[in-house]
Design an enzyme around this catalytic site. Structure first.
Site, short mmCIF file in Angstrom:
data_model
loop_
_atom_site.label_atom_id
_atom_site.label_comp_id
_atom_site.label_asym_id
_atom_site.label_seq_id
_atom_site.Cartn_x
_atom_site.Cartn_y
_atom_site.Cartn_z
CE1 TYR A 16 -3.84 -2.29 0.37
CE2 TYR A 16 -2.36 -3.47 1.84
CZ TYR A 16 -3.51 -3.43 1.09
OH TYR A 16 -4.32 -4.52 1.04
CB THR A 17 2.74 2.53 -2.29
OG1 THR A 17 3.21 1.28 -1.78
CG2 THR A 17 3.91 3.46 -2.45
CB THR A 18 0.33 7.44 -2.42
OG1 THR A 18 -0.68 8.12 -3.17
CG2 THR A 18 1.45 8.43 -2.07
#
Length: 556
Positions: free
Chosen positions: A361-363
């Site tokens: 989970y990253t952006t």
């Protein structure tokens, strides 16, 4: 599914000649667009967007995380600012006990000590990396670029369904920490879509950083507060770790695919290195003729993925600790040797043929301005809500980046004090005839670089629009199950099973991709996909023509 005309899209692209900002939240895209509209450049816009994302997409990114920024300046130079997290000095190869019942390919440990709580926290590099990018290449002050983030934290913003669902997915862990629970689990339930979320403590933290700079965390009062809290909670991070934080400026890796130059961060980011490796393998086939989503194409994608993951596990890590065989992995000859053993009739297991020499989970933000600057930047706190607690009185959510290290000793990515995290981040910029053609990236842990590789194939092999390329169905495997999104037909699915693939249906592979297409006439086309709240905002128009005057009075 051989015709690109049959690739449906849920979202629509944005266009603009003066700039494009794409993030996975509309308010963060607006923050970046605000900088461009005010006369700033792509670096100003990217940093503003990232700070805004720490407020409106807090489950994905924060100032206590790590990441990579790939910057192409208007003069054509490329630079990578590595702000990745590092293992605290008090850790080591045996600090965690691997879970003997863990699924293949996972890093689970007894008691989840590398996943949840202060023992899961790595030393953060995000804040230093962002502010260094701004100081070196931006034009605005810290206060200017941080103002939208402060505004949204202090005044609040409406919670999206996506944020609500992310809270729901990890509510059991969030309940264990009263500080984070009071924000995201009001009255014990996940904060509702449409509710107004105010994070006043975090607004004050941001204001203090705007005044005092990164030193507030790295050696200053904020860092001491963080380190003291970690020590009391039994974590490994200390003030000495924060004092020692440094970014690394790196030259990118480069490769070619069918007349395009692929450029991205080098190790410890494994993504672009293995994207180029996989594209080198696929270059020996007429992927376009095989057709998007056909059984042959998906089979070849899966075999290339398994080869790349076998080599990644064996040899890709922090180059300060492991001599990564970059040249061999980038070699067309090495790809040809691997390709020669692929059979079209049957899936097979692959082992590594390289060795060290000597998140999910990253952006991601993708930004371009009208002056020729481009930023592709992937940043994270690793898992949803990182270590799933909040430092009291600060609004800061620490990362759980220790979960990315291999908990077993004597591996390329085993824990070592001060070692940088090996990531799959792939903020890629693609050139055609020396000029930008595409810039793209996404969140998704181990699924990041396979998804970027597929998007590039969609664009180059299948001639998709940029919107189709980011939204098209994806597949993923690292040698075990072959995950397949909806949109790949039942007949193809059955064919893959018959070839020996352990195919399974999944709702989505990785997260929301954003991409910019650079048209020859100077038009920028931005696209975001359905897998997150991604929003492209293009800047058109411009200032008045020189010499124009406003004269409402009639002349006599």
């Amino acid at each position: 599914m051989s015709s690109t005309a049959s690739i449906p899209t849920e979202k629509h692209p944005a266009f603009g000649r003066r700039g494009m900002v794409i993030t996975n939240h509309p308010l963060a895209s607006a923050a970046g667009a605000e900088m461009l509209a005010a006369g700033g450049n792509a670096i100003d816009a990217a940093v503003a967007a990232l700070f805004a994302l720490t407020v409106v997409e807090p489950m994905m990114v924060g100032i206590l995380g790590g990441g990579m920024a790939h910057i192409r300046l208007a003069d054509g130079t490329h630079t990578v600012i590595d702000g990745q997290s590092t293992a605290p000095l008090a850790t080591g190869p045996t600090v965690y006990t691997p879970d003997p019942d863990a699924m293949p390919g996972t890093m689970d440990t007894i008691g989840r000590r590398n996943a949840v709580g202060p023992t899961a926290v790595a030393t953060p590099g995000n804040l230093m990396g962002w502010l260094q990018a701004l100081e070196r290449h931006g034009t605005f002050s810290r206060a200017d670029v941080m103002e939208p983030a402060v505004r949204h934290a202090s005044r609040g913003f409406r919670v999206t369904r996506y944020l609500h669902e992310c809270v729901s997915d990890c509510a059991a862990d969030l309940r264990l920490d009263p500080e984070i629970a009071r924000h995201y689990l009001p009255d014990g339930a996940p904060i509702a879509p449409g509710a107004r979320l105010v994070t006043g403590d975090y607004a004050e933290t941001l204001r203090a950083i705007a005044r005092e700079g990164a030193g507030l965390l790295y050696g200053g009062a904020l860092g001491r507060r963080y380190a003291d809290h970690t020590a009391k909670a039994g974590g490994y991070l200390t003030q000495a770790d924060l004092d020692a934080v440094r970014t690394v400026t790196r030259a990118p890796v480069r490769g070619t695919y069918r007349g395009h130059e692929i450029i991205g961060p080098p190790p410890p980011s494994s993504g672009p290195l293995h994207i180029i490796q996989m594209l080198n393998i696929l270059e020996g086939y007429d992927i376009g003729a095989l057709g998007f989503g056909s059984a042959d194409t998906v089979h070849l994608l899966a075999e290339a993925l398994k080869i790349a993951f076998a080599d990644r596990a064996a040899a890709t890590a922090d180059p300060a600790f492991v001599k990564v065989p970059v040249e061999r992995l980038l070699s067309k000859d090495y790809a040809a040797a691997r390709r020669s053993r692929i059979g079209m009739a049957r899936a097979q297991a692959w082992s590594a043929e390289v060795a060290p020499e000597g998140s999910a989970y990253t952006t991601h933000v993708t930004v371009a301005d009208g002056m020729g600057n481009v930023v592709a930047s992937t940043q994270t706190i690793n898992s949803l809500f990182g270590a799933r607690y909040m430092v009291p009185g600060t609004g800061m959510i620490p990362n759980n980046y220790m979960f990315v290290f291999d908990p077993r000793p004597d591996r390329a990515s085993s824990v070592q004090p001060g070692k940088r995290v090996t990531s799959s981040m792939s903020p890629v910029i693609v050139l055609r005839d020396g000029k930008p053609a595409y810039a793209l990236g996404l969140p998704g842990g181990l699924r990041i670089f396979p998804s970027v590789m597929q998007a590039l194939s969609n664009l180059i092999d299948h001639g998709m629009t940029v919107q189709q390329a980011v939204e098209a169905p994806r597949v993923w495997t690292q040698g075990h199950a072959l995950e397949i999104e909806g949109g790949i037909g039942d007949a193809v699915f059955a064919d893959l099973l018959a070839r020996g693939h352990d195919a399974v249906r999944v709702g989505n592979v990785a997260g929301g991709m954003s991409a910019i297409r650079f048209h020859p006439d100077g038009m920028l086309e931005g696209a975001a996909c359905w897998r997150a709240d991604g929003t492209p905002i293009g800047i058109g128009g411009g200032l008045a023509r020189p010499g124009v005057r406003f004269r409402p009075e009639a002349r006599r």
